[in-house]
Design a protein around this motif. Structure first.
Motif, PDB file in Angstrom:
ATOM      1  N   ILE A 290       6.028  91.841 120.655  1.00 58.84           N
ATOM      2  CA  ILE A 290       5.350  90.522 120.786  1.00 58.84           C
ATOM      3  C   ILE A 290       4.701  90.319 122.061  1.00 58.84           C
ATOM      4  N   ASP A 291       3.765  90.617 122.179  1.00 53.77           N
ATOM      5  CA  ASP A 291       3.102  90.517 123.565  1.00 53.77           C
ATOM      6  C   ASP A 291       2.813  89.060 124.261  1.00 53.77           C
ATOM      7  N   ALA A 292       2.533  88.345 123.453  1.00 51.95           N
ATOM      8  CA  ALA A 292       2.487  86.952 123.689  1.00 51.95           C
ATOM      9  C   ALA A 292       2.349  86.125 122.502  1.00 51.95           C
ATOM     10  N   PHE A 293       3.386  84.755 122.596  1.00 49.32           N
ATOM     11  CA  PHE A 293       3.285  83.923 121.529  1.00 49.32           C
ATOM     12  C   PHE A 293       2.035  83.098 121.996  1.00 49.32           C
ATOM     13  N   ASP A 294       1.618  82.209 121.030  1.00 54.42           N
ATOM     14  CA  ASP A 294       0.579  81.016 121.202  1.00 54.42           C
ATOM     15  C   ASP A 294       1.493  79.885 121.866  1.00 54.42           C
ATOM     16  N   ASP A 295       1.083  79.466 123.296  1.00 45.92           N
ATOM     17  CA  ASP A 295       1.906  78.606 123.767  1.00 45.92           C
ATOM     18  C   ASP A 295       2.149  77.462 122.951  1.00 45.92           C
ATOM     19  N   LYS A 296       1.190  76.608 122.689  1.00 44.32           N
ATOM     20  CA  LYS A 296       1.110  75.433 121.680  1.00 44.32           C
ATOM     21  C   LYS A 296       2.037  75.739 120.530  1.00 44.32           C
ATOM     22  N   GLU A 297       1.786  76.524 119.718  1.00 41.51           N
ATOM     23  CA  GLU A 297       2.496  76.941 118.652  1.00 41.51           C
ATOM     24  C   GLU A 297       3.919  76.969 118.577  1.00 41.51           C
ATOM     25  N   ILE A 298       4.289  78.029 119.673  1.00 38.49           N
ATOM     26  CA  ILE A 298       5.712  78.222 119.715  1.00 38.49           C
ATOM     27  C   ILE A 298       6.456  76.946 120.519  1.00 38.49           C
ATOM     28  N   PHE A 299       5.990  76.394 121.050  1.00 32.04           N
ATOM     29  CA  PHE A 299       6.622  75.211 121.666  1.00 32.04           C
ATOM     30  C   PHE A 299       6.733  73.923 120.508  1.00 32.04           C
ATOM     31  N   ASP A 300       5.863  73.842 119.834  1.00 32.13           N
ATOM     32  CA  ASP A 300       5.767  72.918 118.735  1.00 32.13           C
ATOM     33  C   ASP A 300       6.873  73.441 117.690  1.00 32.13           C
ATOM     34  N   LEU A 301       6.917  74.622 117.473  1.00 24.90           N
ATOM     35  CA  LEU A 301       8.068  75.220 116.376  1.00 24.90           C
ATOM     36  C   LEU A 301       9.412  74.865 117.021  1.00 24.90           C
ATOM     37  N   PHE A 302       9.618  75.155 118.269  1.00 22.88           N
ATOM     38  CA  PHE A 302      10.875  74.948 118.821  1.00 22.88           C
ATOM     39  C   PHE A 302      11.223  73.544 118.754  1.00 22.88           C
ATOM     40  N   GLN A 303      10.219  72.679 119.101  1.00 25.95           N
ATOM     41  CA  GLN A 303      10.574  71.069 119.034  1.00 25.95           C
ATOM     42  C   GLN A 303      10.716  70.664 117.966  1.00 25.95           C
ATOM     43  N   LYS A 304      10.278  71.178 116.607  1.00 27.73           N
ATOM     44  CA  LYS A 304      10.218  70.908 115.428  1.00 27.73           C
ATOM     45  C   LYS A 304      11.835  71.301 114.968  1.00 27.73           C
ATOM     46  N   SER A 305      12.142  72.358 115.489  1.00 25.26           N
ATOM     47  CA  SER A 305      13.451  72.785 115.086  1.00 25.26           C
ATOM     48  C   SER A 305      14.727  72.187 115.647  1.00 25.26           C
ATOM     49  N   GLY A 306      14.425  71.616 116.943  1.00 28.69           N
ATOM     50  CA  GLY A 306      15.334  70.774 117.704  1.00 28.69           C
ATOM     51  C   GLY A 306      16.503  71.416 118.521  1.00 28.69           C
ATOM     52  N   LEU A 328      10.960  80.958 112.989  1.00 24.95           N
ATOM     53  CA  LEU A 328      12.174  80.322 113.632  1.00 24.95           C
ATOM     54  C   LEU A 328      12.845  79.610 112.275  1.00 24.95           C
ATOM     55  N   GLU A 329      14.053  79.969 112.350  1.00 27.49           N
ATOM     56  CA  GLU A 329      14.975  79.588 111.036  1.00 27.49           C
ATOM     57  C   GLU A 329      16.157  78.863 111.590  1.00 27.49           C
ATOM     58  N   SER A 330      16.400  77.579 111.044  1.00 27.76           N
ATOM     59  CA  SER A 330      17.736  76.673 111.433  1.00 27.76           C
ATOM     60  C   SER A 330      18.289  76.810 109.958  1.00 27.76           C
ATOM     61  N   GLU A 331      19.415  75.975 109.716  1.00 27.79           N
ATOM     62  CA  GLU A 331      20.195  75.925 108.762  1.00 27.79           C
ATOM     63  C   GLU A 331      19.287  75.332 107.449  1.00 27.79           C
ATOM     64  N   LYS A 332      18.310  74.509 107.612  1.00 29.62           N
ATOM     65  CA  LYS A 332      17.763  74.106 106.533  1.00 29.62           C
ATOM     66  C   LYS A 332      16.272  74.144 106.684  1.00 29.62           C
ATOM     67  N   GLU A 333      15.694  74.839 107.603  1.00 34.21           N
ATOM     68  CA  GLU A 333      14.194  75.211 107.577  1.00 34.21           C
ATOM     69  C   GLU A 333      13.779  76.519 108.037  1.00 34.21           C
ATOM     70  N   LYS A 334      12.667  76.726 107.728  1.00 31.02           N
ATOM     71  CA  LYS A 334      12.107  78.090 107.960  1.00 31.02           C
ATOM     72  C   LYS A 334      10.561  77.985 108.383  1.00 31.02           C
ATOM     73  N   LEU A 335      10.274  78.206 109.873  1.00 27.40           N
ATOM     74  CA  LEU A 335       9.139  77.913 110.194  1.00 27.40           C
ATOM     75  C   LEU A 335       8.281  79.131 110.784  1.00 27.40           C
ATOM     76  N   PRO A 336       7.073  79.506 110.035  1.00 30.25           N
ATOM     77  CA  PRO A 336       6.588  80.749 110.205  1.00 30.25           C
ATOM     78  C   PRO A 336       5.874  80.760 111.655  1.00 30.25           C
ATOM     79  N   VAL A 337       6.027  81.858 112.460  1.00 29.94           N
ATOM     80  CA  VAL A 337       5.155  82.018 113.793  1.00 29.94           C
ATOM     81  C   VAL A 337       3.903  82.733 113.028  1.00 29.94           C
ATOM     82  N   THR A 338       2.574  82.186 113.128  1.00 29.11           N
ATOM     83  CA  THR A 338       1.520  82.762 112.942  1.00 29.11           C
ATOM     84  C   THR A 338       0.435  83.518 113.888  1.00 29.11           C
ATOM     85  N   LYS A 339       0.629  82.709 115.110  1.00 25.76           N
ATOM     86  CA  LYS A 339      -0.478  83.248 116.297  1.00 25.76           C
ATOM     87  C   LYS A 339       0.015  84.149 117.188  1.00 25.76           C
ATOM     88  N   ALA A 340       1.019  84.863 116.998  1.00 25.71           N
ATOM     89  CA  ALA A 340       1.647  85.738 118.173  1.00 25.71           C
ATOM     90  C   ALA A 340       0.642  87.024 118.026  1.00 25.71           C
TER      91      ALA A 340
END
Length: 349
Positions: A290-306, A328-340
């Motif tokens: 994964i050469d690069a994550f999209d900055d905005k997407e990956i930070f938004d996903l981590f912030q949503k995960s908590g 990104l997967e936590s106990e109750k949520e799965k958030l797809p990474v789409t822009k990497a």
């Protein structure tokens, strides 16, 4: 004079203790160099600085020139004659921020015991399979006088301190001869705007022209941490070999062998890029980067995960080893990474 057995014993213990202390003192010497890091979008001009130990000072001056290799990425190093030194206890630095057109300066105490512990603990080098340790200090210079210091070794980089410098004024009359060029009229503008100086890579210049400079406080956001670990899902019969990654805060880890078996949730900054190898059931080797994550997407996903959740950075490989799905997967949520930006290798011969 007659020496009693008791006094002889005391003398022996004293000599033994002295020898141990001397050996311990010798063991506390380390081999290290220094280098400079700055964001690609925020070039910094080194004026002067030093990493200071009791018996050695590693100096910086204008010969280092413009630095913008990328946040956390090392620049060049200067060789020294001293082979082994004490762990450093102080950092001082003065530099010119070209975008802000300001000089910053500061002097800070370092956590010497933390540095010694990292030196002594070291890590296993994946290439040699032998114990290694850190070999350089990377001084990170960011906008608004932010400074971060890392220790770097093969496949590993650890933050050991973050500091705040204050702005200062350096005039032509005050500047030493080799740094006079920084005070020439229009110097910063030429370095930033004239493509012939090649201060920026073409893609970085294009991004700046399109989006402007990153927010100056983003380098504080990069240091925020979440409780996460990598999780790789492979086709049946496949074997996970390793996992290397670098985070936005400049830290770097390399998991393999025992460290991969011990892979667990840790407080880490958001990953910037990563890669790993695996073998399929027929012992064919493959890799994904994964050469690069999209900055905005990956930070938004981590912030949503908590920050209070355990988070899996999950990478699932399809059955024919040609594609991966990232989430990104936590106990109750799965958030797809789409822009990497992802590369999957063909079978590696």
């Amino acid at each position: 004079m007659v020496i009693s057995k008791y006094n002889l014993l005391i003398l022996f213990i004293w000599c033994f203790s002295l020898t141990n202390c001397q050996n311990k003192k010798m063991e506390e010497k380390y081999s290290w160099l220094g280098t400079v890091s700055a964001p690609q979008e925020y070039p910094m001009e080194v004026y002067e600085g030093a990493i200071v130990a009791d018996d050695f000072t590693y100096g910086f001056d204008a010969i280092w020139g413009t630095q913008n290799t990328g946040w956390g990425k090392e620049g060049g190093t200067m060789n020294v004659n001293t082979e082994r030194m004490d762990a450093p206890h102080e950092l001082e630095f003065t530099w010119y921020s070209l975008v802000e057109k300001k000089f910053y300066t500061g002097k800070w105490n370092l956590d010497k015991e933390k540095i010694k512990t990292l030196f002594d603990e070291g890590f296993v080098d994946q290439d040699t399979k032998k114990k290694s340790t850190y070999s350089s200090f990377v001084v990170g210079l960011a906008p608004q006088g932010r400074v971060v210091l890392w220790m770097k070794g093969p496949g590993n980089q650890k933050e050991i301190g973050a500091f705040q410098a204050h702005d200062t004024v350096i005039t032509k009359e005050k500047a030493y001869d080799n740094a006079q060029y920084m005070l020439k009229e229009g110097f910063a503008d030429r370095m930033l705007k004239d493509p012939s100086y090649k201060t920026f890579k073409p893609e970085v210049r294009e991004k700046i022209e399109k989006e402007g400079y990153p927010a100056a406080d983003i380098y504080n956001v990069y240091r925020e941490k979440y409780n996460w670990k990598p999780a790789v899902i492979l086709p049946e019969g496949a074997t996970w070999i390793d996992f290397g990654f670098t985070n936005y805060n400049g830290e770097q880890e390399n998991l393999f062998d025992q460290s991969l078996k011990d892979n667990t949730y840790k407080s880490r900054a958001v990953p910037r890029f990563c890669g790993f190898y695996w073998k399929d059931k027929n012992n064919n080797r493959y890799a994904v980067w994964i050469d690069a994550f999209d900055d905005k997407e990956i930070f938004d996903l981590f912030q949503k995960s908590g920050k209070d959740k355990n988070i899996d950075l999950t990478i699932k490989v399809n059955e024919d080893n040609t594609r991966v799905l990232v989430s990104l997967e936590s106990e109750k949520e799965k958030l797809p990474v789409t822009k990497a930006k992802i590369r999957v290798s063909r079978k590696i011969e």
